[in-house]
Design a protein around this motif. Structure first.
Motif, PDB file in Angstrom:
ATOM      1  N   GLY A 163     -18.531   7.614  -5.600  1.00  0.00           N
ATOM      2  CA  GLY A 163     -18.983   8.171  -4.342  1.00  0.00           C
ATOM      3  C   GLY A 163     -18.350   7.479  -3.149  1.00  0.00           C
ATOM      4  N   PRO A 164     -19.081   6.572  -2.497  1.00  0.00           N
ATOM      5  CA  PRO A 164     -18.600   5.917  -1.269  1.00  0.00           C
ATOM      6  C   PRO A 164     -17.207   5.319  -1.352  1.00  0.00           C
ATOM      7  CG  PRO A 164     -20.906   5.430  -1.589  1.00  0.00           C
ATOM      8  CD  PRO A 164     -20.474   6.194  -2.814  1.00  0.00           C
ATOM      9  N   LEU A 165     -16.895   4.611  -2.451  1.00  0.00           N
ATOM     10  CA  LEU A 165     -15.592   3.954  -2.536  1.00  0.00           C
ATOM     11  C   LEU A 165     -14.458   4.976  -2.551  1.00  0.00           C
ATOM     12  CD1 LEU A 165     -14.369   1.007  -2.923  1.00  0.00           C
ATOM     13  CD2 LEU A 165     -14.039   1.695  -5.303  1.00  0.00           C
ATOM     14  N   MET A 166     -14.594   6.026  -3.352  1.00  0.00           N
ATOM     15  CA  MET A 166     -13.541   7.037  -3.453  1.00  0.00           C
ATOM     16  C   MET A 166     -13.446   7.860  -2.177  1.00  0.00           C
ATOM     17  SD  MET A 166     -12.818   9.747  -6.576  1.00  0.00           S
ATOM     18  CE  MET A 166     -12.552   8.433  -7.760  1.00  0.00           C
ATOM     19  N   VAL A 167     -14.593   8.163  -1.584  1.00  0.00           N
ATOM     20  CA  VAL A 167     -14.603   8.917  -0.332  1.00  0.00           C
ATOM     21  C   VAL A 167     -13.933   8.103   0.772  1.00  0.00           C
ATOM     22  CG1 VAL A 167     -16.075   9.912   1.458  1.00  0.00           C
ATOM     23  CG2 VAL A 167     -16.662  10.234  -0.948  1.00  0.00           C
ATOM     24  N   MET A 168     -14.319   6.824   0.892  1.00  0.00           N
ATOM     25  CA  MET A 168     -13.731   5.960   1.909  1.00  0.00           C
ATOM     26  C   MET A 168     -12.236   5.765   1.685  1.00  0.00           C
ATOM     27  SD  MET A 168     -14.570   1.963   2.866  1.00  0.00           S
ATOM     28  CE  MET A 168     -16.111   2.255   3.730  1.00  0.00           C
ATOM     29  N   GLY A 169     -11.842   5.583   0.413  1.00  0.00           N
ATOM     30  CA  GLY A 169     -10.437   5.374   0.101  1.00  0.00           C
ATOM     31  C   GLY A 169      -9.571   6.563   0.462  1.00  0.00           C
ATOM     32  N   THR A 170     -10.049   7.765   0.142  1.00  0.00           N
ATOM     33  CA  THR A 170      -9.288   8.969   0.481  1.00  0.00           C
ATOM     34  C   THR A 170      -9.193   9.143   1.989  1.00  0.00           C
ATOM     35  OG1 THR A 170     -10.137   9.991  -1.546  1.00  0.00           O
ATOM     36  CG2 THR A 170      -9.071  11.434   0.054  1.00  0.00           C
ATOM     37  N   HIS A 171     -10.295   8.921   2.675  1.00  0.00           N
ATOM     38  CA  HIS A 171     -10.315   9.006   4.141  1.00  0.00           C
ATOM     39  C   HIS A 171      -9.341   7.996   4.734  1.00  0.00           C
ATOM     40  CE1 HIS A 171     -11.987   7.911   8.157  1.00  0.00           C
ATOM     41  NE2 HIS A 171     -12.190   9.213   8.254  1.00  0.00           N
ATOM     42  N   LEU A 172      -9.298   6.796   4.174  1.00  0.00           N
ATOM     43  CA  LEU A 172      -8.410   5.736   4.647  1.00  0.00           C
ATOM     44  C   LEU A 172      -6.941   6.130   4.508  1.00  0.00           C
ATOM     45  CD1 LEU A 172      -7.895   2.788   5.578  1.00  0.00           C
ATOM     46  CD2 LEU A 172      -8.193   2.093   3.193  1.00  0.00           C
ATOM     47  N   ALA A 173      -6.608   6.842   3.424  1.00  0.00           N
ATOM     48  CA  ALA A 173      -5.217   7.243   3.201  1.00  0.00           C
ATOM     49  C   ALA A 173      -4.702   8.143   4.320  1.00  0.00           C
ATOM     50  CB  ALA A 173      -5.097   7.961   1.856  1.00  0.00           C
TER      51      ALA A 173
END
Length: 299
Positions: A163-173
């Motif tokens: 959830g949060p980690l993957m969502v944040m990581g994609t947003h960060l990219a």
């Protein structure tokens, strides 16, 4: 061994229906980037490539997790070619199919790492830590020696990682900066991840208890796990309503309320430890998430 049976077992071990978790989480990060005007940079070819690569990396890390999970739990399920010759592998006797599943899991993580490194190369180095945590966390779900699922951490850490980690990581990219906004806005969909994990644990409660597998449900008890399932499920809908009220979500996000009958059906089956509880909960995540993502992209 028939090739069709062999390929079918590999397909089952990859658990393709569960990949909606990774697909929705990566797409959710993109949706929030879209709301901030950061999804498209003006170079359409580059943007489409990044969308494809980020999605693919998410799918591969979950596929790797699924394969590793199948390898370390297949001894309990007794599904895979138990009559074939066994070889000593990682300290245990394993048949060739089980060894192949483990190697496919490691290969999936390797592909994830290569995709991640390329994404880092063309975007930002800030992604490195998130990528490492994602791969290590995916393996450690059931991978020895950590096996955090047996420590009662499978449900909460699956929520954090998928959830949060993957969502944040994609947003960060796409944005090149850390932000809690995608994590916060993604909670209604992300909370359905531990709901899906709990549906698995509730279904397998008797088996896990007898085998000494200390999942969260085994540790807190069946009744408390049912209550937690219902609480998280209700929170997804309540947060959606709250976000609409606060103008964080478009009004059309309330269309997710149409999935409430499916949510009730999912809870009823999960609460009775029915096998149908898992696919119905997955259908709920699929339909609920699809509606929310469409409203975010179209707002």
């Amino acid at each position: 061994m028939k090739i069709t049976k062999f390929l079918n077992e590999i397909w089952k071990a990859s658990r393709p229906l569960s990949l909606t978790l990774a697909f929705y989480s990566t797409t959710l990060g993109m949706a929030v980037a879209h709301l901030e005007g950061k999804l498209f940079s003006g170079n359409l070819a580059f943007d489409l490539k990044l969308i494809f690569l980020a999605t693919l990396a998410g799918l591969f890390v979950q596929t790797g997790t699924n394969f590793i999970n199948d390898y370390f739990e297949c001894e309990y399920k007794n599904l895979h070619f138990s009559d074939s010759k066994k070889y000593k592998f990682l300290g245990k006797k394993r048949n060739p199919f089980d060894i192949l599943i483990f190697l496919l899991g490691i290969l999936s993580f390797l592909i994830t790492a290569l995709l991640g490194l390329y994404i880092i190369l063309i975007t930002t180095k800030k992604l490195l830590l998130i990528g490492l945590i994602g791969i290590i966390g995916g393996y450690a779900y059931t991978g020895e020696p950590i096996v955090y699922k047996k420590r009662g951490l499978g449900t909460p850490l699956s929520f954090v990682l998928m959830g949060p980690l993957m969502v944040m990581g994609t947003h960060l990219a796409f944005t090149h900066y850390y932000s809690w906004r995608p994590v916060f806005l993604g909670l209604p969909i992300s909370l359905l991840i531990p709901v899906l994990m709990l549906s698995n644990e509730l279904r397998d409660f008797e088996r896990d208890s007898s085998l000494g597998i200390k999942t969260l449900t085994v540790r807190i008890g069946f009744k408390r796990a049912k209550f937690l399932y219902l609480t998280l499920l209700s929170s997804s809908y309540l947060l959606t309503i709250l976000f609409v009220f606060l103008n964080l979500y478009p009004l059309t996000a309330l269309l997710t309320l149409l999935t409430i009958p499916l949510a009730l059906k999912a809870y009823q089956n999960a609460a009775r430890a029915e096998k149908k509880g898992v696919p119905i909960t997955n259908q709920l995540h699929l339909s609920f998430g699809l509606i929310q993502l469409l409203t975010l992209f179209l707002s």
